[in-house]
Design an enzyme around this catalytic site. Structure first.
Site, PDB file in Angstrom:
ATOM      1  N   ASP A  86       3.432   1.335   1.349  1.00  0.00           N
ATOM      2  CA  ASP A  86       3.527   2.493   0.453  1.00  0.00           C
ATOM      3  C   ASP A  86       2.454   2.388  -0.630  1.00  0.00           C
ATOM      4  O   ASP A  86       2.714   2.583  -1.824  1.00  0.00           O
ATOM      5  CB  ASP A  86       4.922   2.632  -0.175  1.00  0.00           C
ATOM      6  CG  ASP A  86       5.067   3.985  -0.885  1.00  0.00           C
ATOM      7  OD1 ASP A  86       4.171   4.834  -0.729  1.00  0.00           O
ATOM      8  OD2 ASP A  86       6.058   4.188  -1.609  1.00  0.00           O
ATOM      9  N   HIS A 121      10.833  10.439   3.721  1.00  0.00           N
ATOM     10  CA  HIS A 121      11.109   9.980   2.350  1.00  0.00           C
ATOM     11  C   HIS A 121      12.485  10.546   2.020  1.00  0.00           C
ATOM     12  O   HIS A 121      12.631  11.756   1.799  1.00  0.00           O
ATOM     13  CB  HIS A 121      10.040  10.511   1.392  1.00  0.00           C
ATOM     14  CG  HIS A 121      10.245  10.080  -0.025  1.00  0.00           C
ATOM     15  ND1 HIS A 121       9.286   9.439  -0.766  1.00  0.00           N
ATOM     16  CD2 HIS A 121      11.313  10.186  -0.857  1.00  0.00           C
ATOM     17  CE1 HIS A 121       9.745   9.163  -1.977  1.00  0.00           C
ATOM     18  NE2 HIS A 121      10.983   9.622  -2.058  1.00  0.00           N
ATOM     19  N   GLY A 153       4.378   5.057  -8.204  1.00  0.00           N
ATOM     20  CA  GLY A 153       3.568   4.507  -7.114  1.00  0.00           C
ATOM     21  C   GLY A 153       2.695   3.381  -7.597  1.00  0.00           C
ATOM     22  O   GLY A 153       2.315   3.315  -8.768  1.00  0.00           O
ATOM     23  N   HIS A 162      10.574   3.064   3.078  1.00  0.00           N
ATOM     24  CA  HIS A 162      10.896   2.360   1.821  1.00  0.00           C
ATOM     25  C   HIS A 162      12.387   2.371   1.458  1.00  0.00           C
ATOM     26  O   HIS A 162      12.781   2.881   0.413  1.00  0.00           O
ATOM     27  CB  HIS A 162      10.049   2.857   0.647  1.00  0.00           C
ATOM     28  CG  HIS A 162       9.742   4.327   0.584  1.00  0.00           C
ATOM     29  ND1 HIS A 162      10.661   5.299   0.836  1.00  0.00           N
ATOM     30  CD2 HIS A 162       8.582   4.955   0.260  1.00  0.00           C
ATOM     31  CE1 HIS A 162      10.081   6.467   0.694  1.00  0.00           C
ATOM     32  NE2 HIS A 162       8.832   6.305   0.350  1.00  0.00           N
TER      33      HIS A 162
HETATM   34  O1  DOR Z   1       6.238   6.041  -5.623  1.00  0.00           O
HETATM   35  C1  DOR Z   1       5.771   6.772  -4.757  1.00  0.00           C
HETATM   36  N1  DOR Z   1       4.539   7.293  -4.881  1.00  0.00           N
HETATM   37  N2  DOR Z   1       6.503   7.070  -3.677  1.00  0.00           N
HETATM   38  C2  DOR Z   1       6.087   7.981  -2.787  1.00  0.00           C
HETATM   39  O2  DOR Z   1       6.759   8.180  -1.810  1.00  0.00           O
HETATM   40  C3  DOR Z   1       4.862   8.757  -3.035  1.00  0.00           C
HETATM   41  C4  DOR Z   1       3.914   7.952  -3.788  1.00  0.00           C
HETATM   42  C5  DOR Z   1       2.673   8.676  -4.235  1.00  0.00           C
HETATM   43  O3  DOR Z   1       2.104   9.428  -3.443  1.00  0.00           O
HETATM   44  O4  DOR Z   1       2.243   8.449  -5.367  1.00  0.00           O
END
Ligand code: DOR
Length: 468
Positions: free
Chosen positions: A334, A207, A353, A262
């Site tokens: 993701d 990441h 996320g 990503h």
């Molecule tokens: O937006 C994200 N959420 N990017 C990540 O790399 C981690 C992920 C999460 O674990 O919620």
């Protein structure tokens, strides 16, 4: 349907097993199959054939209308793809059962034609030791609906063990968080980062966002509560580019292989074009290939918030170019579920996320329908390349001897993705109401029909996805 990049070539039937008289466990008959013919020359075969399955493996490909089988699927008019391998999911188990667990996450995968997942280590506790992996395996065993492997997180506490841990049979690789996202799993200093890279021997997932810059710029959004459209300003292009350049420099210095997840910026893609030297590959997500800022924030609010962010059209176009011209290596979802209550908090308190494992194939099949990529290229990005990169030699393509994991798709089906279809514990998708052409009508795991017409069937058939 776009077959334009698929070169017609010699039939896959030349591969047909000579032992076709045996009764098969399953025959999938009459589907159009997408199989590698001479992948090195960019050639894929797309043609109608029957597939015979015995002992969880592909035993024959060809005309099997004279053969016996315990069960048969009549698949004329449908397309058979190798099951997708989703190399980036956060199934939150252990630690966050209100968001997801391995069972609910694997059901979502199954519904969407994903037959193998690689689970991320930012659980509670994070996955840092062999015991943590064993705990995840015991949670998955006999309960997961699709096949599984687990990332080990790189942390200051386990640097000296990583070389051993990355070879654990249930581990797909090491994951390095250079920038903080959900949870507090982060590698920290440049010195730690260099120590980690110097020790690894297998491709590692990254990441890539620069943490000092993230901390320094956090005030931009702290001062603008509720303005999620500023997410790409806080986590800006430089934030991603600094980290990507740093990890690529280390991979080159130590002759290692960084797989950067990503990718979200045109600038990183320009950088990769001049660093095609075997030390770096990268992954893109369906979200970055489908949603565009600022419209996505106006429409979806914090549901469109993820790290690294969804950006504007310029970046979207650059990512598409990398998909089309072969520069991108994998597509991962993701899948990062959070509850709606959590997402409804005022930005930037809202977590980053969104779920995606179930929508990966439908969304990408729709892009195939709209001629944005060929079906063969999709198979390469979601099945063939992940298997090659992570050395799952028994997976990733429809060939004799490979595992019988498939997504059977109807390329002509017109469907609408809805929240009510979502199996994930969080019960929402950023694609609610999104109309697609192309749908997964059955998912076959280890030769077993585990999902058909939206119904989950039998008992969980997932098993460890092991290197061979
Ligand atoms: O937006 C994200 N959420 N990017 C990540 O790399 C981690 C992920 C999460 O674990 O919620």
């Amino acid at each position: 349907m776009n077959w334009s990049s698929v070169e017609p070539c010699a039939s896959v039937m030349q591969n047909m097993s000579s032992e076709i008289s045996q009764p098969f466990d399953l025959i999938i008959s009459g589907a159009t199959i997408v199989a590698p013919h001479n992948r090195e020359k960019g050639r894929w075969t797309v043609e109608v054939a029957d597939v015979g399955i015995s002992n969880k493996k592909i035993a024959a490909i060809g005309a099997l209308n004279q053969s016996e089988a315990k069960s048969k699927i009549q698949a004329r008019g449908l397309t058979l793809l190798p099951g997708a391998i989703d190399t980036q999911v956060h199934f939150r188990d252990p630690g966050f059962p209100e968001k997801e667990d391995l069972v609910s996450g694997s059901r979502a995968a199954l519904m969407g034609g994903v037959t193998t997942f690689f689970d991320m280590p930012n659980t509670k506790p994070p996955t840092l030791t062999a015991l943590d992996v064993a705990d995840k395996v015991s949670r998955a065993q006999n309960k997961c609906w699709v096949n599984y492997a687990f990332y080990i997180g790189a942390s200051p506490s386990n640097i000296d063990k990583l070389a051993e841990l990355e070879n654990h049979r249930n581990v797909c690789g090491v994951k390095i968080f250079m920038g903080s996202s959900t949870g507090n799993l982060i590698i920290g200093s440049d010195e730690n980062l260099e120590r980690v890279v110097s020790k690894l021997t297998r491709p590692f997932a990254v990441h890539a966002e620069d943490n000092p810059r993230l901390s320094e710029r956090r005030r931009i959004v702290e001062q603008a509560p509720g303005q999620v459209e500023m997410h790409p300003d806080w986590r800006d292009v430089e934030t991603a580019l600094i980290a990507t350049k740093k990890i690529v420099a280390l991979a080159e210095k130590y002759s290692k292989h960084a797989h950067i997840l990503h990718i979200s910026t045109a600038e990183e893609i320009d950088f990769f074009r001049v660093h095609r030297n075997g030390h770096v590959t990268f992954e893109v997500t369906p979200q970055h290939l489908t949603l565009v800022a600022p419209e996505c924030y106006a429409k979806l609010g914090t549901l469109a918030q993820m790290n690294p962010p969804i950006r504007d059209k310029r970046h979207y176009e650059a990512i598409w170019t990398a998909v089309r011209d072969g520069l991108a290596t994998t597509i991962g979802s993701d899948h990062a579920p959070h509850t709606l209550a959590e997402k409804k908090q005022i930005y930037p308190k809202s977590p980053s996320g969104m779920p995606g494992v179930q929508t990966l194939l439908p969304v990408m099949l729709d892009h195939v329908h709209n001629n944005r990529l060929s079906l063969a290229r999709l198979v390469e990005l979601t099945s063939y390349n992940p298997a090659q990169l992570f050395r799952l030699n028994s997976k990733g393509s429809i060939q004799i001897g490979k595992d019988a994991d498939f997504a059977l798709v109807d390329l002509n089906a017109e469907k609408t993705i809805t929240n009510s279809w979502i199996e994930s514990r969080c019960k929402w998708t950023p694609f609610d109401g999104y109309k697609v052409h192309g749908w997964v009508v059955a998912t076959i795991v280890g030769g077993h029909i585990s999902m058909r017409d939206g119904e989950i069937i039998g008992s969980p058939m997932g098993s460890p996805a092991l290197r061979t």
